[in-house]
Design a protein around this motif. Structure first.
Motif, PDB file in Angstrom:
ATOM      1  N   SER A   3      -2.782  -5.440  -2.306  1.00  0.00           N
ATOM      2  CA  SER A   3      -2.676  -5.162  -0.872  1.00  0.00           C
ATOM      3  C   SER A   3      -4.006  -4.678  -0.300  1.00  0.00           C
ATOM      4  CB  SER A   3      -1.586  -4.107  -0.628  1.00  0.00           C
ATOM      5  OG  SER A   3      -0.342  -4.538  -1.156  1.00  0.00           O
ATOM      6  N   VAL A   4      -4.663  -3.764  -1.014  1.00  0.00           N
ATOM      7  CA  VAL A   4      -5.944  -3.234  -0.525  1.00  0.00           C
ATOM      8  C   VAL A   4      -7.015  -4.311  -0.553  1.00  0.00           C
ATOM      9  CG1 VAL A   4      -7.768  -1.560  -0.983  1.00  0.00           C
ATOM     10  CG2 VAL A   4      -5.374  -0.879  -1.209  1.00  0.00           C
ATOM     11  N   PHE A   5      -7.131  -5.028  -1.674  1.00  0.00           N
ATOM     12  CA  PHE A   5      -8.126  -6.094  -1.770  1.00  0.00           C
ATOM     13  C   PHE A   5      -7.911  -7.150  -0.689  1.00  0.00           C
ATOM     14  CE2 PHE A   5      -8.749  -5.469  -6.635  1.00  0.00           C
ATOM     15  CZ  PHE A   5      -9.460  -4.305  -6.367  1.00  0.00           C
ATOM     16  N   MET A   6      -6.659  -7.495  -0.441  1.00  0.00           N
ATOM     17  CA  MET A   6      -6.353  -8.526   0.544  1.00  0.00           C
ATOM     18  C   MET A   6      -6.806  -8.119   1.933  1.00  0.00           C
ATOM     19  SD  MET A   6      -2.722 -10.260   1.568  1.00  0.00           S
ATOM     20  CE  MET A   6      -2.491  -9.144   2.943  1.00  0.00           C
ATOM     21  N   ARG A   7      -6.604  -6.855   2.295  1.00  0.00           N
ATOM     22  CA  ARG A   7      -7.015  -6.403   3.625  1.00  0.00           C
ATOM     23  C   ARG A   7      -8.537  -6.494   3.776  1.00  0.00           C
ATOM     24  NH1 ARG A   7      -3.548  -7.162   6.960  1.00  0.00           N
ATOM     25  NH2 ARG A   7      -4.770  -5.871   8.381  1.00  0.00           N
ATOM     26  N   TYR A   8      -9.275  -6.103   2.744  1.00  0.00           N
ATOM     27  CA  TYR A   8     -10.738  -6.172   2.813  1.00  0.00           C
ATOM     28  C   TYR A   8     -11.212  -7.623   2.867  1.00  0.00           C
ATOM     29  CZ  TYR A   8     -11.865  -1.235   2.174  1.00  0.00           C
ATOM     30  OH  TYR A   8     -12.022   0.117   2.358  1.00  0.00           O
TER      31      TYR A   8
ATOM     32  N   LEU B 219       5.678   5.013  -9.207  1.00  0.00           N
ATOM     33  CA  LEU B 219       6.810   5.450 -10.031  1.00  0.00           C
ATOM     34  C   LEU B 219       8.120   4.865  -9.508  1.00  0.00           C
ATOM     35  CD1 LEU B 219       8.015   7.182 -12.268  1.00  0.00           C
ATOM     36  CD2 LEU B 219       8.019   9.121 -10.684  1.00  0.00           C
ATOM     37  N   TRP B 220       8.320   4.916  -8.202  1.00  0.00           N
ATOM     38  CA  TRP B 220       9.550   4.382  -7.603  1.00  0.00           C
ATOM     39  C   TRP B 220       9.632   2.872  -7.815  1.00  0.00           C
ATOM     40  CZ3 TRP B 220      10.298   0.816  -3.668  1.00  0.00           C
ATOM     41  CH2 TRP B 220      11.606   0.734  -3.160  1.00  0.00           C
ATOM     42  N   PHE B 221       8.513   2.186  -7.627  1.00  0.00           N
ATOM     43  CA  PHE B 221       8.508   0.731  -7.796  1.00  0.00           C
ATOM     44  C   PHE B 221       8.823   0.344  -9.237  1.00  0.00           C
ATOM     45  CE2 PHE B 221       5.993  -3.348  -8.139  1.00  0.00           C
ATOM     46  CZ  PHE B 221       6.906  -4.104  -7.407  1.00  0.00           C
ATOM     47  N   ALA B 222       8.289   1.116 -10.196  1.00  0.00           N
ATOM     48  CA  ALA B 222       8.568   0.843 -11.606  1.00  0.00           C
ATOM     49  C   ALA B 222      10.053   0.989 -11.911  1.00  0.00           C
ATOM     50  CB  ALA B 222       7.741   1.776 -12.491  1.00  0.00           C
TER      51      ALA B 222
ATOM     52  N   PRO C 212       4.952  -3.772 -16.161  1.00  0.00           N
ATOM     53  CA  PRO C 212       3.824  -2.838 -16.043  1.00  0.00           C
ATOM     54  C   PRO C 212       2.655  -3.415 -15.260  1.00  0.00           C
ATOM     55  CG  PRO C 212       4.652  -2.857 -18.284  1.00  0.00           C
ATOM     56  CD  PRO C 212       5.351  -3.966 -17.561  1.00  0.00           C
ATOM     57  N   CYS C 213       2.370  -4.699 -15.469  1.00  0.00           N
ATOM     58  CA  CYS C 213       1.264  -5.338 -14.757  1.00  0.00           C
ATOM     59  C   CYS C 213       1.539  -5.407 -13.263  1.00  0.00           C
ATOM     60  CB  CYS C 213       1.025  -6.725 -15.332  1.00  0.00           C
ATOM     61  SG  CYS C 213      -0.455  -7.547 -14.706  1.00  0.00           S
ATOM     62  N   LEU C 214       2.768  -5.712 -12.882  1.00  0.00           N
ATOM     63  CA  LEU C 214       3.125  -5.775 -11.462  1.00  0.00           C
ATOM     64  C   LEU C 214       2.972  -4.421 -10.780  1.00  0.00           C
ATOM     65  CD1 LEU C 214       6.277  -8.102 -11.414  1.00  0.00           C
ATOM     66  CD2 LEU C 214       3.982  -8.588 -10.533  1.00  0.00           C
ATOM     67  N   VAL C 215       3.372  -3.354 -11.482  1.00  0.00           N
ATOM     68  CA  VAL C 215       3.250  -2.011 -10.903  1.00  0.00           C
ATOM     69  C   VAL C 215       1.784  -1.665 -10.667  1.00  0.00           C
ATOM     70  CG1 VAL C 215       3.678   0.439 -11.285  1.00  0.00           C
ATOM     71  CG2 VAL C 215       5.399  -1.238 -11.936  1.00  0.00           C
ATOM     72  N   LEU C 216       0.919  -2.010 -11.620  1.00  0.00           N
ATOM     73  CA  LEU C 216      -0.506  -1.741 -11.460  1.00  0.00           C
ATOM     74  C   LEU C 216      -1.134  -2.616 -10.375  1.00  0.00           C
ATOM     75  CD1 LEU C 216      -1.640  -1.410 -15.194  1.00  0.00           C
ATOM     76  CD2 LEU C 216      -1.518   0.412 -13.506  1.00  0.00           C
ATOM     77  N   CYS C 217      -0.606  -3.817 -10.190  1.00  0.00           N
ATOM     78  CA  CYS C 217      -1.213  -4.790  -9.269  1.00  0.00           C
ATOM     79  C   CYS C 217      -0.840  -4.565  -7.814  1.00  0.00           C
ATOM     80  CB  CYS C 217      -0.804  -6.205  -9.658  1.00  0.00           C
ATOM     81  SG  CYS C 217      -1.616  -6.841 -11.128  1.00  0.00           S
TER      82      CYS C 217
ATOM     83  N   ILE D 209       0.830  -1.208   0.000  1.00  0.00           N
ATOM     84  CA  ILE D 209       0.000   0.000   0.000  1.00  0.00           C
ATOM     85  C   ILE D 209       0.860   1.251   0.000  1.00  0.00           C
ATOM     86  CG2 ILE D 209      -1.671   1.313   1.370  1.00  0.00           C
ATOM     87  CD1 ILE D 209      -2.825  -1.355   2.300  1.00  0.00           C
ATOM     88  N   SER D 210       2.006   1.194   0.669  1.00  0.00           N
ATOM     89  CA  SER D 210       2.860   2.369   0.819  1.00  0.00           C
ATOM     90  C   SER D 210       3.795   2.609  -0.356  1.00  0.00           C
ATOM     91  CB  SER D 210       3.704   2.222   2.107  1.00  0.00           C
ATOM     92  OG  SER D 210       2.889   1.991   3.232  1.00  0.00           O
TER      93      SER D 210
END
Length: 316
Positions: A195-200, A145-148, A185-190, A140-141
């Motif tokens: 993380s958010v979906f998993m918490r819910y 851009l940095w991750f890419a 690109p897919c990993l950056v979008l995912c 989530i944090s």
């Protein structure tokens, strides 16, 4: 359900009309003059004004919008000022690449989040739950851009495993080549959405595990896997479907940034070039297409809600 979908589709018309008015006004009021892209040092003021007239920029704003809307209703989104090609043709050419990237990111996010969320809930407060919770907070944090840039540095610069630019390698036409180009690109979008979906999913699963019907299923001899995937999962997916509609906008806007970083030939890179080139017709076409996709995402979420819970269809 059919009447509800038709009603929602009819509601798209005033929404898209309002979006078009606001977008058209903001684009025209933004700093910059597209005419300057066609001006040369040898041109006279009369030549510059003639270019402005040919582009229709000498008319009042409301007349420009009326002409644009008339053309759109006739199926003509205008011509790109920089590419000198029909706007609709440019968008249709780039749309499959963006939909493919967005669709892959959505499917991967949901599949991974469902599995990890269920595991985290079943092993609540144990080692697996704590590790997954830590990973979700990190995801989530993470700035996209940095991750890419980190992925490019590790997997392209250092390991030479994955390509960092484009959608295909020149001269290569295999499906695996497209997949390799789309992994980062897919990993950056995912990463954030998983993380958010998993918490819910974790939170919803924990609450469902405490319901009476779960204990009844255990009393009938059902296994944990049967209870999770046959009974709990349907109830857990309801809030996830809501998140699906709400996060559709984030996926689209995120795709614009990600496509620019990885030179993915989709709507994102096309839109960025249109903004920098003050390509008014293309910007409007991109804005309307993006708005339509966002509204369609929310409509799709409502339809999926009804399919997941038949009681909702009855109320509608």
């Amino acid at each position: 359900m059919g009447k509800y979908v038709l009603h929602r589709i009819l509601q798209l018309i005033p929404i898209l009309l309002f979006i078009s008015i606001v977008s058209f006004a903001l684009i025209r009021l933004a700093p910059g003059d597209p005419v300057l892209s066609f001006v040369t040092p040898n041109m006279s003021p009369e030549d510059v004004e003639r270019i402005r007239q040919n582009m229709g920029l000498d008319q009042p704003l409301y007349i420009q919008y009326g002409l644009w809307l008339k053309n759109v209703l006739a199926g003509n989104f205008g011509y790109s000022l920089n590419n000198h090609r029909p706007v609709l043709t440019l968008i249709v050419e780039r749309l499959p690449a963006t939909i493919g990237l967005m669709g892959s990111a959505f499917l991967l996010s949901l599949l991974v989040a469902v599995v990890l969320g269920l595991i985290s809930a079943v092993y609540k407060n144990k080692l697996a739950d704590r590790v997954l919770s830590l990973l979700s907070y990190i995801g989530i944090s993470l700035p996209g851009l940095w991750f890419a840039l980190i992925l490019i540095y590790v997997f392209t610069v250092q390991l030479h495993w994955l390509p960092s630019m484009g959608m295909r390698t020149i001269g290569v036409h295999s499906a695996w080549d497209v997949i390799k180009h789309g992994i980062m690109p897919c990993l950056v979008l995912c990463i954030t959405h998983v993380s958010v979906f998993m918490r819910y999913i974790r939170s919803s699963t924990i609450s469902q595990l405490e319901e009476d019907y779960v204990q009844i299923q255990y009393a009938y001899g059902s296994t944990r896997r049967t209870v999770l995937f046959r009974h709990i999962l349907r109830n857990v997916l309801l809030p996830v479907i809501t998140l699906f509609g709400l996060s559709f906008a984030e996926i689209i806007t995120g795709a614009f940034i990600v496509e620019s970083i990885f030179s993915w030939p989709g709507m994102g890179s096309l839109g960025i070039n249109a903004v920098f080139g003050l390509d008014y017709p293309l910007i409007m076409g991109m804005t309307m297409m993006s708005s339509f996709l966002l509204i369609f995402g929310n409509l799709l979420a409502d339809v999926l809600y009804g399919l997941a819970d038949p009681r909702i269809k009855t109320m509608r």
